[in-house]
Write a protein that holds these residues in place. Sequence first.
Motif, mmCIF file in Angstrom:
data_model
loop_
_atom_site.group_PDB
_atom_site.id
_atom_site.type_symbol
_atom_site.label_atom_id
_atom_site.label_comp_id
_atom_site.label_asym_id
_atom_site.label_seq_id
_atom_site.Cartn_x
_atom_site.Cartn_y
_atom_site.Cartn_z
ATOM 1 N N ALA A 250 0.831 -1.202 0.000
ATOM 2 C CA ALA A 250 0.000 0.000 0.000
ATOM 3 C C ALA A 250 0.865 1.250 0.000
ATOM 4 C CB ALA A 250 -0.930 -0.004 1.208
ATOM 5 N N LEU A 251 0.266 2.369 -0.402
ATOM 6 C CA LEU A 251 1.001 3.635 -0.433
ATOM 7 C C LEU A 251 1.420 4.066 0.963
ATOM 8 C CD1 LEU A 251 -1.092 5.661 -3.041
ATOM 9 C CD2 LEU A 251 1.014 4.371 -3.408
ATOM 10 N N SER A 252 0.640 3.659 1.971
ATOM 11 C CA SER A 252 0.981 4.014 3.353
ATOM 12 C C SER A 252 2.051 3.123 3.946
ATOM 13 C CB SER A 252 -0.279 3.978 4.230
ATOM 14 O OG SER A 252 -0.938 2.731 4.117
ATOM 15 N N GLY A 253 2.498 2.088 3.208
ATOM 16 C CA GLY A 253 3.623 1.284 3.653
ATOM 17 C C GLY A 253 3.310 -0.140 4.024
ATOM 18 N N GLU A 254 2.088 -0.424 4.475
ATOM 19 C CA GLU A 254 1.792 -1.798 4.899
ATOM 20 C C GLU A 254 1.538 -2.688 3.687
ATOM 21 O OE1 GLU A 254 -2.250 0.261 4.797
ATOM 22 O OE2 GLU A 254 -0.161 0.733 5.291
ATOM 23 N N GLN A 255 1.653 -4.012 3.931
ATOM 24 C CA GLN A 255 1.405 -4.991 2.874
ATOM 25 C C GLN A 255 -0.028 -5.502 2.972
ATOM 26 O OE1 GLN A 255 3.019 -9.157 2.795
ATOM 27 N NE2 GLN A 255 4.190 -8.424 1.035
ATOM 28 N N LEU A 256 -0.752 -5.453 1.859
ATOM 29 C CA LEU A 256 -2.114 -5.946 1.793
ATOM 30 C C LEU A 256 -2.110 -7.310 1.123
ATOM 31 C CD1 LEU A 256 -3.856 -2.663 0.543
ATOM 32 C CD2 LEU A 256 -3.574 -3.445 2.902
ATOM 33 N N VAL A 257 -2.772 -8.288 1.732
ATOM 34 C CA VAL A 257 -2.874 -9.642 1.185
ATOM 35 C C VAL A 257 -4.324 -9.869 0.780
ATOM 36 C CG1 VAL A 257 -2.525 -12.093 1.595
ATOM 37 C CG2 VAL A 257 -0.989 -10.416 2.656
ATOM 38 N N MET A 258 -4.548 -10.128 -0.507
ATOM 39 C CA MET A 258 -5.903 -10.226 -1.044
ATOM 40 C C MET A 258 -6.048 -11.539 -1.788
ATOM 41 S SD MET A 258 -8.601 -8.273 -1.056
ATOM 42 C CE MET A 258 -10.187 -8.157 -1.854
ATOM 43 N N GLY A 259 -7.135 -12.290 -1.512
ATOM 44 C CA GLY A 259 -7.416 -13.507 -2.253
ATOM 45 C C GLY A 259 -7.633 -13.200 -3.727
ATOM 46 N N ASN A 260 -7.115 -14.079 -4.582
ATOM 47 C CA ASN A 260 -7.204 -13.822 -6.019
ATOM 48 C C ASN A 260 -8.648 -13.726 -6.492
ATOM 49 O OD1 ASN A 260 -4.390 -13.860 -6.350
ATOM 50 N ND2 ASN A 260 -4.372 -16.082 -6.487
ATOM 51 N N THR A 261 -9.502 -14.619 -5.993
ATOM 52 C CA THR A 261 -10.906 -14.588 -6.407
ATOM 53 C C THR A 261 -11.574 -13.298 -5.968
ATOM 54 O OG1 THR A 261 -10.978 -17.002 -6.247
ATOM 55 C CG2 THR A 261 -13.080 -15.848 -6.326
ATOM 56 N N LYS A 262 -11.370 -12.913 -4.712
ATOM 57 C CA LYS A 262 -11.967 -11.673 -4.201
ATOM 58 C C LYS A 262 -11.434 -10.455 -4.951
ATOM 59 C CE LYS A 262 -14.429 -13.531 -0.907
ATOM 60 N NZ LYS A 262 -15.916 -13.479 -0.947
ATOM 61 N N LEU A 263 -10.173 -10.492 -5.337
ATOM 62 C CA LEU A 263 -9.582 -9.357 -6.042
ATOM 63 C C LEU A 263 -10.208 -9.186 -7.423
ATOM 64 C CD1 LEU A 263 -7.449 -7.123 -6.038
ATOM 65 C CD2 LEU A 263 -5.799 -8.784 -6.890
ATOM 66 N N LEU A 264 -10.409 -10.306 -8.144
ATOM 67 C CA LEU A 264 -10.965 -10.212 -9.485
ATOM 68 C C LEU A 264 -12.455 -9.899 -9.474
ATOM 69 C CD1 LEU A 264 -9.191 -13.081 -11.451
ATOM 70 C CD2 LEU A 264 -8.642 -10.657 -11.367
ATOM 71 N N GLU A 265 -13.118 -10.107 -8.339
ATOM 72 C CA GLU A 265 -14.541 -9.772 -8.246
ATOM 73 C C GLU A 265 -14.765 -8.265 -8.160
ATOM 74 O OE1 GLU A 265 -15.985 -11.901 -4.891
ATOM 75 O OE2 GLU A 265 -16.163 -13.811 -5.949
ATOM 76 N N GLN A 266 -13.722 -7.493 -7.898
ATOM 77 C CA GLN A 266 -13.837 -6.048 -7.765
ATOM 78 C C GLN A 266 -13.360 -5.355 -9.040
ATOM 79 O OE1 GLN A 266 -12.417 -4.480 -3.944
ATOM 80 N NE2 GLN A 266 -11.914 -6.560 -3.348
ATOM 81 N N GLN A 267 -13.709 -4.085 -9.133
ATOM 82 C CA GLN A 267 -13.185 -3.272 -10.221
ATOM 83 C C GLN A 267 -11.763 -2.847 -9.875
ATOM 84 O OE1 GLN A 267 -15.615 -0.013 -11.542
ATOM 85 N NE2 GLN A 267 -13.851 1.181 -12.201
ATOM 86 N N VAL A 268 -10.828 -3.228 -10.730
ATOM 87 C CA VAL A 268 -9.413 -2.946 -10.510
ATOM 88 C C VAL A 268 -8.963 -1.906 -11.529
ATOM 89 C CG1 VAL A 268 -7.084 -3.912 -10.441
ATOM 90 C CG2 VAL A 268 -9.017 -5.267 -9.616
ATOM 91 N N SER A 269 -8.377 -0.828 -11.036
ATOM 92 C CA SER A 269 -7.816 0.206 -11.907
ATOM 93 C C SER A 269 -6.301 0.060 -11.932
ATOM 94 C CB SER A 269 -8.197 1.608 -11.400
ATOM 95 O OG SER A 269 -9.605 1.766 -11.361
ATOM 96 N N ASN A 270 -5.761 -0.149 -13.128
ATOM 97 C CA ASN A 270 -4.319 -0.323 -13.293
ATOM 98 C C ASN A 270 -3.708 1.028 -13.655
ATOM 99 O OD1 ASN A 270 -1.701 -1.072 -13.888
ATOM 100 N ND2 ASN A 270 -2.302 -2.966 -14.896
#
Length: 403
Positions: A250-270
Amino acid sequence: MAPPAQSAAQAATKPATLPAKDIGHQVEALTVDTYKWITEDSGTALMAVAVAVAIWAILTGLRWGAGRVLGAHHAVTNWQGFVGRIVRRTKGPFIAVSAAYIAAQLFDTPRPLQAFVTFFFTIACAIQGALWLREIILALVERRAGPGSEDHSALASAMGVITVLVNVVVWALAIILVLDNLGVNVTALVAGLGVGGIAIGLAAQGIFSDLFAALSILFDRPFRVGDTISYGGNTGTVEAIGLKTTRIRALSGEQLVMGNTKLLEQQVSNMRRIVERRVVMQIGVIYQTPPDVLEAIPGVIGEIVRAAPHCRFDRAHVFNFAASSIDIEFVFHVEEPDFALMMDARQAICLGLVRRFAEMGVDFAYPTQTSFTAAPDGRMIDPRERQSLAAQEDEEKASPPAR
């Protein structure tokens, strides 16, 4: 009943097979008929063997020549490495059995011998076909994310699971084909494999869901390792794409761990795919701004935007009468994707507007409320005028009387 001549013709045209039953009688018939063929028609037998050896030599030479031409140093990401890898997986026993099968079809060989060669040719085709299919699938996977790609490390971690899945499917099909040619009833086996596969899929539904989501990320490439993405209100840089989770810094420094399925279910902006940035800004000026000056403001904004580096002016309009201001909206494009460069451009334009408005005598509006007093005749009295008159009266009172 069919006449004897017709039955003999049908038997002659029926493909020769080697059933699994009565193996002893089949071996005995093969031995006797082959010995009789060699002793009674030795010329044809020798010709058939010579043709089989010649075909084997030609096919082996073609494999060797193709391997030499294609070379072994090419990566699988180009066509030479792709075809060369498949050619190298062509086995010698398959070439030998193929040569024997072609020779058996060209000459009048005994039916038991022909059935024997056909049986082994079918098995060789099943095994060689499984090897080819396995190499083609794995080569396509490696071509999709080769050693030079950014997500090669993520694919390398997934290649173990992909290889196991491909091996299970390919060799299961090959074994079913071989058993079917041996005369085994494979219907029950196929049904059992289907039920077992459903049970395993239901038991490991979550694992397989994340696994296929990871493969979707690797092959479809909505983002890669090193890309900055935004999802669900979070923004960060992708550090690793695993089989089950994706890790994002994350921009604030911490590491975010996200399940692949849950991640693809959301709108992702690259954010990395941004080619240029479109900026929409609004400013407000006071209502006391003269109409001629107000009409000139859009052109002034265009001049300031065009003078800023890497900026392309789009439009500027007076578009709204707000509670405390006359609003002006303008749009411009920053022709570079860098976020810091875009912020520098916004700062330069804002400072330019402040300087130019100061020269023009234009005041920026801010939320205010002005009270007006009505005279006895109903005419509105500007309180600023009353304040000016009161100030003059105070000055006159404070000044000494003239003598």
